[in-house]
Scaffold this motif. Sequence first.
Motif, PDB file in Angstrom:
ATOM      1  N   TYR A 164       0.853  -1.181   0.000  1.00 38.07           N
ATOM      2  CA  TYR A 164       0.000   0.000   0.000  1.00 38.07           C
ATOM      3  C   TYR A 164       0.891   1.233   0.000  1.00 38.07           C
ATOM      4  O   TYR A 164       2.109   1.148   0.160  1.00 38.07           O
ATOM      5  CB  TYR A 164      -0.932   0.006   1.227  1.00 38.07           C
ATOM      6  N   LEU A 165       0.226   2.396  -0.216  1.00 41.64           N
ATOM      7  CA  LEU A 165       0.912   3.674  -0.186  1.00 41.64           C
ATOM      8  C   LEU A 165       0.680   4.331   1.161  1.00 41.64           C
ATOM      9  O   LEU A 165      -0.465   4.441   1.619  1.00 41.64           O
ATOM     10  CB  LEU A 165       0.402   4.600  -1.303  1.00 41.64           C
ATOM     11  N   GLY A 166       1.761   4.797   1.803  1.00 39.44           N
ATOM     12  CA  GLY A 166       1.666   5.466   3.086  1.00 39.44           C
ATOM     13  C   GLY A 166       2.329   6.820   3.049  1.00 39.44           C
ATOM     14  O   GLY A 166       3.224   7.061   2.232  1.00 39.44           O
ATOM     15  N   ASP A 167       1.902   7.708   3.933  1.00 44.80           N
ATOM     16  CA  ASP A 167       2.455   9.050   4.016  1.00 44.80           C
ATOM     17  C   ASP A 167       3.515   9.061   5.117  1.00 44.80           C
ATOM     18  O   ASP A 167       3.192   8.902   6.304  1.00 44.80           O
ATOM     19  CB  ASP A 167       1.343  10.052   4.318  1.00 44.80           C
ATOM     20  N   ASP A 168       4.763   9.253   4.730  1.00 46.58           N
ATOM     21  CA  ASP A 168       5.822   9.228   5.729  1.00 46.58           C
ATOM     22  C   ASP A 168       5.850  10.497   6.578  1.00 46.58           C
ATOM     23  O   ASP A 168       6.556  10.557   7.583  1.00 46.58           O
ATOM     24  CB  ASP A 168       7.177   9.014   5.045  1.00 46.58           C
ATOM     25  N   GLN A 169       5.077  11.531   6.201  1.00 48.45           N
ATOM     26  CA  GLN A 169       5.036  12.756   6.994  1.00 48.45           C
ATOM     27  C   GLN A 169       3.995  12.685   8.111  1.00 48.45           C
ATOM     28  O   GLN A 169       4.018  13.496   9.029  1.00 48.45           O
ATOM     29  CB  GLN A 169       4.720  13.952   6.080  1.00 48.45           C
ATOM     30  N   SER A 170       3.062  11.771   8.011  1.00 46.46           N
ATOM     31  CA  SER A 170       2.007  11.694   9.016  1.00 46.46           C
ATOM     32  C   SER A 170       2.460  11.011  10.289  1.00 46.46           C
ATOM     33  O   SER A 170       1.784  11.084  11.312  1.00 46.46           O
ATOM     34  CB  SER A 170       0.796  10.956   8.432  1.00 46.46           C
ATOM     35  N   GLY A 171       3.563  10.284  10.271  1.00 45.28           N
ATOM     36  CA  GLY A 171       4.067   9.594  11.444  1.00 45.28           C
ATOM     37  C   GLY A 171       3.446   8.232  11.669  1.00 45.28           C
ATOM     38  O   GLY A 171       3.793   7.539  12.619  1.00 45.28           O
ATOM     39  N   SER A 172       2.522   7.816  10.834  1.00 41.20           N
ATOM     40  CA  SER A 172       1.862   6.516  10.975  1.00 41.20           C
ATOM     41  C   SER A 172       1.773   5.863   9.623  1.00 41.20           C
ATOM     42  O   SER A 172       1.286   6.466   8.661  1.00 41.20           O
ATOM     43  CB  SER A 172       0.462   6.684  11.579  1.00 41.20           C
ATOM     44  N   LEU A 173       2.273   4.643   9.542  1.00 43.17           N
ATOM     45  CA  LEU A 173       2.208   3.865   8.308  1.00 43.17           C
ATOM     46  C   LEU A 173       1.406   2.593   8.542  1.00 43.17           C
ATOM     47  O   LEU A 173       1.819   1.504   8.158  1.00 43.17           O
ATOM     48  CB  LEU A 173       3.622   3.542   7.807  1.00 43.17           C
ATOM     49  N   ALA A 174       0.259   2.727   9.222  1.00 38.65           N
ATOM     50  CA  ALA A 174      -0.556   1.560   9.556  1.00 38.65           C
ATOM     51  C   ALA A 174      -1.112   0.936   8.295  1.00 38.65           C
ATOM     52  O   ALA A 174      -1.500   1.622   7.343  1.00 38.65           O
ATOM     53  CB  ALA A 174      -1.685   1.957  10.494  1.00 38.65           C
ATOM     54  N   CYS A 175      -1.171  -0.376   8.280  1.00 37.79           N
ATOM     55  CA  CYS A 175      -1.685  -1.128   7.133  1.00 37.79           C
ATOM     56  C   CYS A 175      -3.210  -0.946   7.075  1.00 37.79           C
ATOM     57  O   CYS A 175      -3.906  -1.145   8.073  1.00 37.79           O
ATOM     58  CB  CYS A 175      -1.331  -2.601   7.273  1.00 37.79           C
ATOM     59  N   PRO A 176      -3.771  -0.573   5.928  1.00 41.57           N
ATOM     60  CA  PRO A 176      -5.224  -0.385   5.839  1.00 41.57           C
ATOM     61  C   PRO A 176      -5.996  -1.697   5.886  1.00 41.57           C
ATOM     62  O   PRO A 176      -7.203  -1.688   6.107  1.00 41.57           O
ATOM     63  CB  PRO A 176      -5.394   0.316   4.484  1.00 41.57           C
ATOM     64  N   ARG A 177      -5.321  -2.843   5.723  1.00 43.01           N
ATOM     65  CA  ARG A 177      -6.031  -4.128   5.725  1.00 43.01           C
ATOM     66  C   ARG A 177      -6.131  -4.707   7.120  1.00 43.01           C
ATOM     67  O   ARG A 177      -7.223  -5.054   7.578  1.00 43.01           O
ATOM     68  CB  ARG A 177      -5.331  -5.105   4.777  1.00 43.01           C
ATOM     69  N   CYS A 178      -5.003  -4.814   7.811  1.00 51.37           N
ATOM     70  CA  CYS A 178      -5.011  -5.472   9.122  1.00 51.37           C
ATOM     71  C   CYS A 178      -4.762  -4.509  10.272  1.00 51.37           C
ATOM     72  O   CYS A 178      -4.892  -4.879  11.441  1.00 51.37           O
ATOM     73  CB  CYS A 178      -3.987  -6.603   9.170  1.00 51.37           C
ATOM     74  N   GLY A 179      -4.368  -3.264   9.977  1.00 47.76           N
ATOM     75  CA  GLY A 179      -4.144  -2.277  11.007  1.00 47.76           C
ATOM     76  C   GLY A 179      -2.802  -2.361  11.700  1.00 47.76           C
ATOM     77  O   GLY A 179      -2.583  -1.688  12.706  1.00 47.76           O
ATOM     78  N   THR A 180      -1.920  -3.197  11.241  1.00 48.61           N
ATOM     79  CA  THR A 180      -0.608  -3.341  11.865  1.00 48.61           C
ATOM     80  C   THR A 180       0.218  -2.091  11.624  1.00 48.61           C
ATOM     81  O   THR A 180       0.284  -1.583  10.504  1.00 48.61           O
ATOM     82  CB  THR A 180       0.124  -4.571  11.294  1.00 48.61           C
TER      83      THR A 180
END
Length: 296
Positions: free
Chosen positions: A14-30
């Motif tokens: 998936y695509l995550g925003d490295d500026q938001s401080g959270s790269l949680a997985c949208p599928r499992c929430g890890t």
Amino acid sequence: MLVKCSCSNCSHSYLGDDQSGSLACPRCGTENTGVPNVSTYEGRPASGRDEITFDASYGQGVDLHFAPLSPPPMFVTGDRLLRAFFGGGAIAALVGGIVGGAQAAVQVAIPGLTAVVLGLAGGAAFRFGLGGRSAGRTLGRTGFVLALMLVLGLAGAIAGAWAVERYTGTADRDRDGRPDVAQTREDLDKGLRELLRVRSRTQDAGPATMLDLRITETEELKHLSDAQLEDYLWQQRAGLGYALVAYGKSRVLEGPAVKLTPQSPPVELPENAVPGILLGEFLVAFALAVRAVMPR
């Protein structure tokens, strides 16, 4: 910045925003910390997925084909609008002049014909001036410029009809209450004879001077060409000093709006119906032109 991530729990990419401080997985929430490093392709695993990850520094120093700060394809800039206005306006005026002159030459008036031609041709020329770019996100100002372009097109149609009717002398033959050029010349001859007869019997200086002035004006009108006399008739009817403006005013307010054959007289319409028909034609042309610049 959006970076490509791979979940350490379910291997979801998936695509995550490295500026938001959270790269949680949208599928499992890890919660995933950091961006995974690039690994070479090791072959297809048993799960049937490719174990491919990406490094954040991948592609640095390489010229990108897409500039993030450039306007999106549905955003029209001012220079493109200006180019489309002049290019599309010239095409619309030319096409409008041809359509208006053609209808005047055959002495017909078909409602909607000019609107459809202007909407299709003007919209295509306008989109070409935009460089093929659609106007989905800037439809407000694009629609305003389109309206100005269509006004030029309708003005070209009126100018084309005026030019043809002026030089062919067919403008007044089928209109109630308006003599044509030949009838006007006969009226001038009769009026001049009457003025000369009255002048020969007038002895007072004041009335004689007024009669001399009217005789001079009548003789000047008699020496006008048919086209110039046609302009004079339009100016007298509209009460304006410019022939083209006077003709446009008469066409907008009086028509004819509907004349299907050269031999038949114009269709009688209620009061203020002709401006309403012209407004409807403008709206039809505007809708067609807007559809031409909208994204498909």
